[in-house]
Scaffold this motif. Sequence first.
Motif, PDB file in Angstrom:
ATOM      1  N   MET B   1       0.735  -1.297  -0.077  1.00 54.72           N
ATOM      2  CA  MET B   1      -0.052  -0.089  -0.104  1.00 54.72           C
ATOM      3  C   MET B   1       0.815   1.150  -0.203  1.00 54.72           C
ATOM      4  O   MET B   1       1.766   1.566   0.925  1.00 54.72           O
ATOM      5  CB  MET B   1      -0.805  -0.119   1.118  1.00 54.72           C
ATOM      6  CG  MET B   1      -1.839   1.396   1.626  1.00 54.72           C
ATOM      7  SD  MET B   1      -3.418   1.079   0.543  1.00 54.72           S
ATOM      8  CE  MET B   1      -4.030  -0.368   1.268  1.00 54.72           C
ATOM      9  N   ASP B   2       0.544   2.187  -1.124  1.00 55.83           N
ATOM     10  CA  ASP B   2       1.621   3.364  -1.166  1.00 55.83           C
ATOM     11  C   ASP B   2       0.814   4.441  -0.408  1.00 55.83           C
ATOM     12  O   ASP B   2       0.091   5.341  -1.034  1.00 55.83           O
ATOM     13  CB  ASP B   2       1.723   3.561  -2.673  1.00 55.83           C
ATOM     14  CG  ASP B   2       2.740   4.641  -2.929  1.00 55.83           C
ATOM     15  OD1 ASP B   2       3.156   5.205  -2.084  1.00 55.83           O
ATOM     16  OD2 ASP B   2       3.378   4.635  -3.985  1.00 55.83           O
ATOM     17  N   THR B   3       0.947   4.790   0.871  1.00 53.99           N
ATOM     18  CA  THR B   3       0.196   5.833   1.611  1.00 53.99           C
ATOM     19  C   THR B   3       0.824   7.139   1.087  1.00 53.99           C
ATOM     20  O   THR B   3       0.099   8.002   0.995  1.00 53.99           O
ATOM     21  CB  THR B   3       0.347   5.632   2.811  1.00 53.99           C
ATOM     22  OG1 THR B   3       1.831   5.274   3.142  1.00 53.99           O
ATOM     23  CG2 THR B   3      -0.568   4.663   3.690  1.00 53.99           C
ATOM     24  N   GLU B   4       1.964   7.257   0.660  1.00 55.90           N
ATOM     25  CA  GLU B   4       2.519   8.543   0.246  1.00 55.90           C
ATOM     26  C   GLU B   4       1.644   8.976  -1.017  1.00 55.90           C
ATOM     27  O   GLU B   4       1.346  10.180  -1.006  1.00 55.90           O
ATOM     28  CB  GLU B   4       3.990   8.493   0.000  1.00 55.90           C
ATOM     29  CG  GLU B   4       4.850   9.656   0.244  1.00 55.90           C
ATOM     30  CD  GLU B   4       6.224   9.239  -0.161  1.00 55.90           C
ATOM     31  OE1 GLU B   4       6.956   9.947  -0.959  1.00 55.90           O
ATOM     32  OE2 GLU B   4       6.817   8.441   0.449  1.00 55.90           O
ATOM     33  N   LEU B   5       1.738   8.135  -1.848  1.00 59.07           N
ATOM     34  CA  LEU B   5       0.889   8.249  -3.348  1.00 59.07           C
ATOM     35  C   LEU B   5      -0.528   8.793  -2.818  1.00 59.07           C
ATOM     36  O   LEU B   5      -0.952   9.730  -3.402  1.00 59.07           O
ATOM     37  CB  LEU B   5       0.902   7.192  -4.098  1.00 59.07           C
ATOM     38  CG  LEU B   5      -0.001   7.437  -5.356  1.00 59.07           C
ATOM     39  CD1 LEU B   5       0.797   8.456  -6.347  1.00 59.07           C
ATOM     40  CD2 LEU B   5       0.117   5.883  -6.144  1.00 59.07           C
TER      41      LEU B   5
END
Lengths: 218, 215
Positions: B1-5
């Motif tokens: 999961m790419d939370t930054e994106l």
Amino acid sequence: MGLDFSAIPPFYGTLAIGVLWTIAITVVAALLSFFGGILLAMIALHGPQLVKQPFRFVSWLFMGTPLLLQLFLIYFGLVQIGIDLPAFVAGVIGLGLHYAVYNSELIQTAIVAVDRGQMEAARTLGLSRGQALVRVVVPQAVRDVIPPIGNNMIALLKDSALVSAIGVTELTLSAQLAIGRTYRAFEFYAVAALLYYIINLGMEAVLRRIERRARLSR
Amino acid sequence: MDTELILKVYPYFLEAALITVELSVLTVLLGLICGALGAAARLSRFAEVRFLGAAYVSFFRGTPALIQLFLLYFGGPQIGIQLDAFTAGVIGLGINIGAYMAETMRGAIISVDRGQGEAARTLGLSRAQAFRKVVLPQAMRLMIRPLGVNINAQIKATALVSAISVVELTYTAQRYIGSTYKPFEMFLLAGALYLAIITVTGKGVAFLDRKVRLQ
């Protein structure tokens, strides 16, 4: 640019194939949603606690988001985790699961409404809980909700147009392909609408027969 | 999961969600108007009007909303109807949901006991008065919940206008899936916003339903 329906006849073949694919997708997805709905209902009501909660959550997700978004997720999203489904399969799974969740809601209500005595009688006759559920309670429950499930199937037929967005050459995409060649958008979409309407009438007739038989078996 | 994106793109999704809300409100309003007209037509004394009402309901419920939308947006210019995508989306989907709402409203009206209308007429009210003062208020109470189901379906149906390139929530998700190759994250964002809109609307409908039931 006025209307000119003479552009249609050269594309009879394209449209006919589109109709067949629309019917194929609808029938396969409808069967998936019917049996999937029964399975989901049984799990939601009688499954182990550990499974019940996640199931409810997934049902809620499916009912609260647009089908189109779900189709995109299944077709484009699963590739991210290495599952590359053909468009037809992705479309059938998306439509089938979406309506399985809706059917499951109907069937759950019906299972709860089946007289308790039925379960008790079946158990007295020596059936296990699972057997009693599958052989006695569920068949009665399903019979009771055939008309609303039929409505879901009609909705499924119309929503099958959405799989054109992931590249399945059913009726809508067939019309679009013909329009790409002729620029006759109104004519082809009008014909597609008419064809959907006819398929819809056919499906309603079939559903009415099924409903009548279900009523007679009561 | 790419939370930054997700943190980077969520403002665009919020903006798109506002368009989805706007589309939902406008299509539901148009749908209610079309629905009331359709229900009135189907309950008319005149056979011709009844036929028109039935034809409206039957065509729009018998064909896919997506096809109706394409017919209006791409086919419209050929018969002199030139609309921008947003307007075509509102009109197309509004008329479509109107057909479903017409059936909901008609169902509620005919399920108000026949005797109610007859009793009112016996008491000297005209047909119109009996309908407006006796039948309709009772039917209104019955139709709130099923109309809520129509509205719930309509919020999700606004996703269809992404196919005529209106930049709403689904279109935005699709665009970011294309550019980031992170379908799950984008689906999660868009899905969460749809769920938020639907949950809030559902609560609103339930509140309204409770209120009229208490009266």
